[in-house]
Scaffold this active site. Structure first.
Site, PDB file in Angstrom:
ATOM      1  N   TRP A 183      16.307  21.175  41.953  1.00 28.33           N
ATOM      2  CA  TRP A 183      16.103  20.010  41.069  1.00 28.33           C
ATOM      3  C   TRP A 183      15.751  18.781  41.889  1.00 28.33           C
ATOM      4  O   TRP A 183      15.961  18.782  43.110  1.00 28.33           O
ATOM      5  CB  TRP A 183      17.368  19.743  40.237  1.00 28.33           C
ATOM      6  CG  TRP A 183      17.036  19.103  38.918  1.00 28.33           C
ATOM      7  CD1 TRP A 183      17.277  17.821  38.537  1.00 28.33           C
ATOM      8  CD2 TRP A 183      16.362  19.729  37.822  1.00 28.33           C
ATOM      9  NE1 TRP A 183      16.785  17.613  37.263  1.00 28.33           N
ATOM     10  CE2 TRP A 183      16.222  18.766  36.807  1.00 28.33           C
ATOM     11  CE3 TRP A 183      15.840  21.022  37.603  1.00 28.33           C
ATOM     12  CZ2 TRP A 183      15.584  19.032  35.592  1.00 28.33           C
ATOM     13  CZ3 TRP A 183      15.209  21.293  36.390  1.00 28.33           C
ATOM     14  CH2 TRP A 183      15.093  20.301  35.400  1.00 28.33           C
ATOM     15  N   ASP A 238      13.213   9.277  40.573  1.00 25.04           N
ATOM     16  CA  ASP A 238      13.121   8.297  39.484  1.00 25.04           C
ATOM     17  C   ASP A 238      13.634   8.893  38.174  1.00 25.04           C
ATOM     18  O   ASP A 238      14.008  10.063  38.109  1.00 25.04           O
ATOM     19  CB  ASP A 238      11.676   7.819  39.329  1.00 25.04           C
ATOM     20  CG  ASP A 238      10.767   8.882  38.735  1.00 25.04           C
ATOM     21  OD1 ASP A 238      11.019  10.099  38.942  1.00 25.04           O
ATOM     22  OD2 ASP A 238       9.796   8.518  38.055  1.00 25.04           O
ATOM     23  N   GLU A 294      12.356  12.116  37.042  1.00 27.65           N
ATOM     24  CA  GLU A 294      12.740  13.219  37.934  1.00 27.65           C
ATOM     25  C   GLU A 294      11.561  13.791  38.712  1.00 27.65           C
ATOM     26  O   GLU A 294      11.531  14.972  39.035  1.00 27.65           O
ATOM     27  CB  GLU A 294      13.408  14.353  37.132  1.00 27.65           C
ATOM     28  CG  GLU A 294      14.406  13.863  36.117  1.00 27.65           C
ATOM     29  CD  GLU A 294      15.275  14.967  35.535  1.00 27.65           C
ATOM     30  OE1 GLU A 294      14.762  15.718  34.686  1.00 27.65           O
ATOM     31  OE2 GLU A 294      16.441  15.085  35.940  1.00 27.65           O
ATOM     32  N   GLU A 295      10.563  12.938  38.974  1.00 30.97           N
ATOM     33  CA  GLU A 295       9.364  13.463  39.637  1.00 30.97           C
ATOM     34  C   GLU A 295       9.090  12.822  40.985  1.00 30.97           C
ATOM     35  O   GLU A 295       8.520  13.450  41.865  1.00 30.97           O
ATOM     36  CB  GLU A 295       8.140  13.231  38.734  1.00 30.97           C
ATOM     37  CG  GLU A 295       8.196  14.054  37.453  1.00 30.97           C
ATOM     38  CD  GLU A 295       7.039  13.730  36.512  1.00 30.97           C
ATOM     39  OE1 GLU A 295       6.312  12.755  36.773  1.00 30.97           O
ATOM     40  OE2 GLU A 295       6.882  14.464  35.521  1.00 30.97           O
ATOM     41  N   GLU A 305      10.810  14.990  21.896  1.00 31.20           N
ATOM     42  CA  GLU A 305      10.607  14.188  23.101  1.00 31.20           C
ATOM     43  C   GLU A 305       9.247  13.491  23.070  1.00 31.20           C
ATOM     44  O   GLU A 305       9.130  12.309  23.362  1.00 31.20           O
ATOM     45  CB  GLU A 305      10.695  15.097  24.340  1.00 31.20           C
ATOM     46  CG  GLU A 305      10.510  14.370  25.652  1.00 31.20           C
ATOM     47  CD  GLU A 305      10.510  15.331  26.835  1.00 31.20           C
ATOM     48  OE1 GLU A 305       9.586  16.162  26.945  1.00 31.20           O
ATOM     49  OE2 GLU A 305      11.464  15.279  27.648  1.00 31.20           O
TER      50      GLU A 305
END
Ligand SMILES: *[C@@H]1O[C@H](CO)[C@@H](O)[C@H](O)[C@H]1NC(C)=O
Ligand SMILES: *[C@@H]1O[C@H](CO)[C@@H](O)[C@H](O)[C@H]1NC(C)=O
Ligand SMILES: *[C@@H]1O[C@H](CO)[C@@H](O)[C@H](O)[C@H]1NC(C)=O
Length: 651
Positions: free
Chosen positions: A156, A212, A215-216, A440
């Site tokens: 992750w 960030d 999550e990238e 989303e």
């Protein structure tokens, strides 16, 4: 609206009708219709959003089977994508909205959820995970956990350093309510030890890179740094009100604010989303809009150092970010510069091919509602060379300057920004699922819901945007502390180590209900947000036009039918047949075409009345097919207009 302003408005409207400018009056009428539609949408969607949000919280939530008490799932979706985990960031933001709602109006069931959340987070802090453990704080930077509260050990983007800051902010919010209602010892002994771990983490690790909020990107993220600054300032103030202190907060907060300034790009006119990174992106990102709304403190006015929603930097960033989605999404095609559009994460996004997100579109509205509040309560709007482009897109003739609320320009800007803000909510209304579910994303080409269904964060975003529109404003965090806004002349990479402690929470004292007279005083203010474009076009509240005594509501529904079928409307009032299908009102297919299969008809209803209704199809043999649940709800406008329209799709 103040009297003098109304007079000016009346004057300008009179002039317009004398000169007969149909384009202006058409724009006004469209604006009024949009605002009414948004008001109606909020009236039905708010309840759905709250219910669906609570469904995503363990252990009792309707979509949360197997989820531990107090944990928030990101979405019930278990595949394509699998979001059936609990994220520290999402959970903190969801509970930030719940605490805000609770503090504004006491609700025992929400209090139970908040208490369960705090207990669950104390436990989560102790769970060792691939980011580390509690002993040196590193484990607090883990982004997500399994729904039973155990560590997620797969690969992750880690660590993510916004989580501890956001959780501290949310827990501080509940602590402030406890203190205001005489339960200081609960805050001191049960909540503060959990907050202290998170503040210690922020003070120790703020100057290290991390992933960030999307999550990238591994680097330094504007949203993260802004959240860290707020947490330290607010944490220090809380410590003081508990008779303690947070010296690490005091030492580090000014340096975090100093660092935050380096994200601002004066030449580009927006705050860069990520620095200390080189990923080829424009760095235009809704990250900045989210940071602005989550660090809103009305007492800080339009302060630019903290990127307050009405600051020139934040408004300029808003424009740059929103504009970056105008030309790339098919569903935004043809929409003019001063009108709202669907808003995504960042223009280079390729996740699910890169689409608008409900939560970012709502955040774009929320920032503007926040700004309107400050302008209204401070009594003026300031346009600077930095924010000029933002304002000119809405009011082309405007020049830099300060416009007092008694001026016509103030009113013109205020109303234009209000309408613009409502336009973003209107996008969400247009692209929400017909039963009110918010996923989303929504498809950049078709507008259809995409990716994870019933995203908890989408619902939280809806609730806070709706609250701001209604003038419900969160309690501030700056606390009159000058460190909140004073930027040191030189930035230092000061950080402070600290110690972390295992907090074991099992239960909270019961019956911590509001103390008489203390309920919400001093925490929230409800201003009279001007919901009208002008007295002559919206009427109703201001008494500037005769109030309609009946409203002919034109209902239109899109439904493909075969020859012999009739679409009717039936509802819970006598005008709508009291749910008796034999008394349902038949709609007309006179405008029905194969490409636009609409049925419509008019029903006279009472202004201000609330109705529930459904559409039905009556077949040639008299049998009836009902629409799916839930019942639809609609509040008849109470203004001067004696007509209204309600447009639906068969559900
Ligand atoms: C640490 O702080 C210094 C001073 O503000 C700044 O130049 C540097 O980029 C920061 N690094 C990170 C990773 O936050
Ligand atoms: C709306 O419909 C979807 C798809 O059928 C379903 O998953 C969702 O739970 C529904 N939402 C509400 C609020 O009823
Ligand atoms: C119809 O439903 C609305 C919305 O739930 C409610 O406010 C209203 O009182 C109901 N009307 C009647 C006549 O039952």
């Amino acid at each position: 609206m103040h009297g003098f302003t109304s007079l000016l408005l009346l004057g300008s409207c009179a002039l317009q009708s004398v000169l007969g400018r149909p384009d202006v009056s058409r724009a006004r009428r469209d604006g009024v219709l949009l605002q009414r539609a948004v008001t109606d949408f909020i009236a039905t969607e708010e309840q759905i959003a709250l219910e669906q949000l609570l469904c995503n919280i363990g252990a009792g939530g309707c979509n949360s089977q197997g989820v531990a008490s107090g944990l928030v799932i990101a979405s019930p979706s278990k595949s394509s994508p699998d979001y059936f985990y609990t994220w520290t960031r999402d959970s903190a933001l969801v509970f930030k909205a719940i605490v805000e709602r609770f503090a504004n109006e006491y609700d025992g069931s929400l209090q139970t959820e908040i208490v369960n959340y705090i207990i669950s987070q104390a436990k989560l802090q102790t769970v060792s995970n691939p980011s580390g453990a509690l002993s040196d704080g590193q484990g607090l930077g883990e982004a997500k956990y399994l729904v039973d509260g155990s560590a997620f050990t797969g690969g992750w983007g880690r660590p993510q350093r916004d989580g501890p800051a956001l959780r501290a902010i949310t827990l501080i919010g509940y602590s402030k309510w406890l203190i205001a209602n005489g339960y200081t010892s609960t805050a001191t002994s049960l909540v503060w030890p959990v907050i202290r771990n998170d503040l210690t983490y922020v003070a120790q690790y703020w100057n290290q890179t991390g992933f960030d909020l999307w999550e990238e990107v591994s680097g330094s993220s504007f949203f993260t740094v802004a959240s860290q600054h707020r947490a330290l300032i607010e944490g220090s103030a809380l410590a003081k009100s508990l008779g303690s202190s947070c010296s690490a907060c005091d030492a580090v907060a000014p340096q975090v604010l100093c660092f935050l300034q380096s994200f601002w790009s004066p030449s580009s006119g927006f705050a860069l989303a990520n620095i200390n990174v080189n990923n080829g992106r424009s760095s235009k990102d809704a990250n900045v809009i989210l940071a602005s709304i989550h660090n809103f403190d009305p007492a800080l006015g339009c302060d630019a150092a903290t990127f307050q929603p009405c600051s020139d930097r934040a408004l300029s960033s808003h424009k740059v970010v929103v504009d970056s989605f105008r030309s790339i999404y098919t569903i935004n095609a043809g929409i003019g510069a001063g009108s709202a559009v669907a808003v995504g994460r960042y223009p280079e996004d390729s996740y699910y091919n890169g689409n608008p997100w409900y939560l970012n579109t709502l955040a774009a509205a929320e920032q503007l509602y926040d700004a309107l509040y400050v302008w209204q309560t401070s009594g003026s709007i300031t346009v600077t060379s930095t924010s000029l482009a933002f304002f000119r897109a809405l009011v082309p003739s405007v020049a830099a300057g300060t416009y007092p609320s008694t001026s016509a320009t103030y009113t013109t800007i205020y109303n234009a920004v209000f309408l613009y803000a409502d336009g973003f909510v209107g996008k969400v209304q247009q692209y929400a699922q017909t039963n009110g579910s918010l996923a989303e994303q929504y498809d950049r080409n078709t507008g259809a819901a995409l990716s994870a269904r019933d995203l908890t964060w989408s619902y939280a975003s809806f609730l806070t945007a709706a609250a701001r529109r209604a003038g419900v404003i969160p309690v501030g965090w700056g606390g009159g502390n000058t460190a909140a806004t004073s930027v040191p002349g030189t930035c230092f990479a000061t950080s402070q180590g600290g110690s972390y402690s295992t907090v074991v929470l099992t239960a909270f004292p019961t019956s911590q209900t509001p103390q008489a007279g203390q309920t919400t005083t001093g925490t929230f203010t409800r201003p009279t947000v001007t919901t009208t474009l002008s007295p002559t076009t919206t009427g109703g509240s201001g008494g500037d036009c005769p109030q309609a005594t009946a409203v002919a509501v034109s209902f239109t529904v899109t439904k493909v039918t075969v020859y012999g079928q009739t679409v009717k409307i039936v509802g819970n009032t006598s005008q709508l047949g009291n749910w008796d299908t034999s008394k349902a009102i038949a709609l007309s297919a006179s405008q029905y075409t194969s490409s636009n299969p609409i049925w419509s008809g008019s029903v006279t209803l009472t202004p201000g009345q609330s109705v529930q209704y459904k559409y039905i199809v009556v077949n040639t043999d008299g049998s009836v097919t009902w629409e799916a649940d839930p019942n639809r709800a609609y509040s008849i406008p109470s203004g001067c207009d004696s007509t209204a329209t309600k447009t639906d799709r068969w559900q």
